[in-house]
Design a protein around this motif. Structure first.
Motif, PDB file in Angstrom:
ATOM      1  N   LYS A  55       0.751  -1.030   0.140  1.00 21.11           N
ATOM      2  CA  LYS A  55       0.107  -0.426   0.102  1.00 21.11           C
ATOM      3  C   LYS A  55       1.119   1.558   0.504  1.00 21.11           C
ATOM      4  O   LYS A  55       0.290   2.482  -0.808  1.00 21.11           O
ATOM      5  N   VAL A  56       2.287   1.531   0.462  1.00 22.94           N
ATOM      6  CA  VAL A  56       2.779   2.614   0.404  1.00 22.94           C
ATOM      7  C   VAL A  56       3.536   2.680   0.040  1.00 22.94           C
ATOM      8  O   VAL A  56       3.912   3.900  -0.570  1.00 22.94           O
ATOM      9  N   SER A  57       4.530   2.049  -0.765  1.00 22.10           N
ATOM     10  CA  SER A  57       5.632   2.390  -1.743  1.00 22.10           C
ATOM     11  C   SER A  57       5.259   3.484  -2.825  1.00 22.10           C
ATOM     12  O   SER A  57       4.417   2.656  -3.604  1.00 22.10           O
ATOM     13  N   PHE A  78      17.081  -2.694 -10.355  1.00 18.24           N
ATOM     14  CA  PHE A  78      16.656  -1.726 -11.452  1.00 18.24           C
ATOM     15  C   PHE A  78      15.748  -0.702 -10.277  1.00 18.24           C
ATOM     16  O   PHE A  78      14.935  -1.374  -9.824  1.00 18.24           O
ATOM     17  N   ILE A  79      15.280   0.878 -10.957  1.00 18.47           N
ATOM     18  CA  ILE A  79      14.898   1.886  -9.630  1.00 18.47           C
ATOM     19  C   ILE A  79      13.715   1.389 -10.644  1.00 18.47           C
ATOM     20  O   ILE A  79      13.591   2.577 -11.454  1.00 18.47           O
ATOM     21  N   VAL A  80      12.426   1.414 -10.427  1.00 23.35           N
ATOM     22  CA  VAL A  80      10.976   1.091 -10.888  1.00 23.35           C
ATOM     23  C   VAL A  80      10.539   2.003 -10.290  1.00 23.35           C
ATOM     24  O   VAL A  80       9.766   2.365  -8.849  1.00 23.35           O
ATOM     25  N   GLN A  81       9.235   3.399 -10.795  1.00 18.56           N
ATOM     26  CA  GLN A  81       8.281   3.680 -10.089  1.00 18.56           C
ATOM     27  C   GLN A  81       7.260   2.578 -10.470  1.00 18.56           C
ATOM     28  O   GLN A  81       6.899   2.683 -11.347  1.00 18.56           O
ATOM     29  N   LEU A  82       6.232   3.114  -9.404  1.00 15.53           N
ATOM     30  CA  LEU A  82       5.290   1.507  -9.334  1.00 15.53           C
ATOM     31  C   LEU A  82       4.216   2.747  -9.710  1.00 15.53           C
ATOM     32  O   LEU A  82       3.099   2.503  -9.958  1.00 15.53           O
ATOM     33  N   ARG A  83       3.782   3.844  -8.299  1.00 18.01           N
ATOM     34  CA  ARG A  83       2.548   4.095  -8.271  1.00 18.01           C
ATOM     35  C   ARG A  83       2.455   6.214  -8.553  1.00 18.01           C
ATOM     36  O   ARG A  83       3.963   6.359  -9.055  1.00 18.01           O
ATOM     37  N   SER A  84       1.778   6.345  -9.422  1.00 18.58           N
ATOM     38  CA  SER A  84       1.698   8.160  -9.161  1.00 18.58           C
ATOM     39  C   SER A  84       2.267   8.437  -8.064  1.00 18.58           C
ATOM     40  O   SER A  84       1.239   8.259  -7.383  1.00 18.58           O
ATOM     41  N   LEU A  85       2.106   9.773  -7.800  1.00 15.99           N
ATOM     42  CA  LEU A  85       2.793  10.854  -6.681  1.00 15.99           C
ATOM     43  C   LEU A  85       1.992  11.750  -6.828  1.00 15.99           C
ATOM     44  O   LEU A  85       2.065  12.366  -5.377  1.00 15.99           O
ATOM     45  N   ASP A  86       0.887  11.858  -7.933  1.00 13.41           N
ATOM     46  CA  ASP A  86      -0.462  12.765  -7.710  1.00 13.41           C
ATOM     47  C   ASP A  86      -1.064  11.685  -6.709  1.00 13.41           C
ATOM     48  O   ASP A  86      -2.013  12.653  -5.734  1.00 13.41           O
ATOM     49  N   ASP A  87      -2.398  10.264  -7.108  1.00 15.23           N
ATOM     50  CA  ASP A  87      -3.085  10.227  -6.985  1.00 15.23           C
ATOM     51  C   ASP A  87      -2.690   8.429  -6.365  1.00 15.23           C
ATOM     52  O   ASP A  87      -3.427   7.595  -5.548  1.00 15.23           O
ATOM     53  N   HIS A  88      -1.592   8.340  -6.259  1.00 13.96           N
ATOM     54  CA  HIS A  88      -0.738   6.588  -5.941  1.00 13.96           C
ATOM     55  C   HIS A  88      -1.662   5.652  -6.312  1.00 13.96           C
ATOM     56  O   HIS A  88      -1.610   4.583  -5.499  1.00 13.96           O
ATOM     57  N   SER A  89      -2.086   6.535  -7.441  1.00 19.59           N
ATOM     58  CA  SER A  89      -2.565   4.945  -8.151  1.00 19.59           C
ATOM     59  C   SER A  89      -1.822   4.096  -9.133  1.00 19.59           C
ATOM     60  O   SER A  89      -0.253   4.706  -9.748  1.00 19.59           O
ATOM     61  N   GLY A  97      -0.355  -4.635  -5.250  1.00 20.65           N
ATOM     62  CA  GLY A  97      -1.143  -4.667  -4.094  1.00 20.65           C
ATOM     63  C   GLY A  97      -0.626  -5.569  -2.481  1.00 20.65           C
ATOM     64  O   GLY A  97       0.126  -5.773  -2.705  1.00 20.65           O
ATOM     65  N   ASP A  98      -1.470  -5.689  -1.876  1.00 20.81           N
ATOM     66  CA  ASP A  98      -1.323  -6.107  -0.769  1.00 20.81           C
ATOM     67  C   ASP A  98      -1.531  -7.648  -1.362  1.00 20.81           C
ATOM     68  O   ASP A  98      -2.669  -7.787  -1.288  1.00 20.81           O
TER      69      ASP A  98
END
Length: 243
Positions: A55-57, A78-89, A97-98
């Motif tokens: 839920k967090v990262s 590798f550094i990978v962005q998982l979620r949007s910094l705007d709405d965390h989607s 997911g969990d």
């Protein structure tokens, strides 16, 4: 202070725990776009259990098999962005997911363990961790002169800390139990509780384990420090004997 970027360590897969050499997630380099394509080709290649992932990262250090120029060069980070910094989607191509409730101690359920699947996710070439090896724009794999033994040096150090911390925690508990067993007398004026064989059979092995963990923890700390110094000094011959 608002923290926008929260990271996690995504190594463990559904079919592969500590067996790093068997990891299946792939990172295939595309020289036409100067990008890596991160993909989960099988069910067992899906990342599972990383703490903080559920839920967090927002980002993860993902360990995947590096493929470039028609060859497989093994597992790299590798550094990978998982979620949007705007709405965390989740970002496109990500299933994250969990993993839900866990069996056993309730303490495990306080950890945000997650699952992660990649569907041909593209990341820039410079998102590869390139301290030990690099991939050029042309797709050529370049090995550095840093000793390969240092790849997991930090994880070895963490294991040493785990052993030492286990020793400290067990020592405190055994100390309290031993002192209480000495001063406590059964039925008022009778023998001390510690004199009972059943009490000794439960207490003494834990006392011995506390000492053993302490000695092993100190030995692991010395071993890690010694090997690290010799690697940094480019000692080409390192013979570590495990007793």
């Amino acid at each position: 202070m608002c923290i926008e970027i929260i990271g996690c360590y995504a190594q463990t897969e559904l079919g592969h725990g500590s067996n790093v050499q068997r990891l299946e997630t792939t990172a295939t380099f595309d020289p036409q776009t100067d990008e890596f394509v991160i993909h989960s080709p099988t069910l067992t290649s899906r990342k599972r259990w990383p703490g903080g992932l559920g839920k967090v990262s927002t980002h993860a250090v993902v360990y995947a098999r590096l493929r470039t120029d028609g060859q497989d060069y093994g597992v790299h980070g590798f550094i990978v962005q998982l979620r949007s910094l705007d709405d965390h989607s989740p970002l496109p191509g990500m299933t994250v997911g969990d993993i839900g409730m866990k069996f056993g101690s309730g303490a495990y359920n306080s950890m945000d363990n997650g699952l992660l699947r990649f569907d041909h996710v593209r990341i820039p070439r410079n998102k590869m961790l390139m301290h030990l090896s690099q991939v050029t724009k042309e797709g050529k794999y370049v090995q550095s002169n840093v000793p390969r033994q240092q790849v997991y040096g930090t994880m070895v150090y963490v294991r040493q800390i785990i052993v030492s911390e286990a020793s400290c925690a067990l020592s405190r508990e055994v100390c309290i139990s031993t002192r209480y067993s000495v001063v406590r007398r059964q039925f008022g004026t009778e023998t001390q509780v510690i004199n009972y064989k059943t009490k000794q059979s439960k207490l003494f092995p834990l006392l011995a384990s506390a000492y053993a963990f302490r000695f092993v923890g100190e030995w692991m700390k010395w071993l890690y420090t010694d090997v690290s110094k010799r690697l940094q000094a480019n000692d080409s011959y390192i013979n570590v004997k495990i007793l």
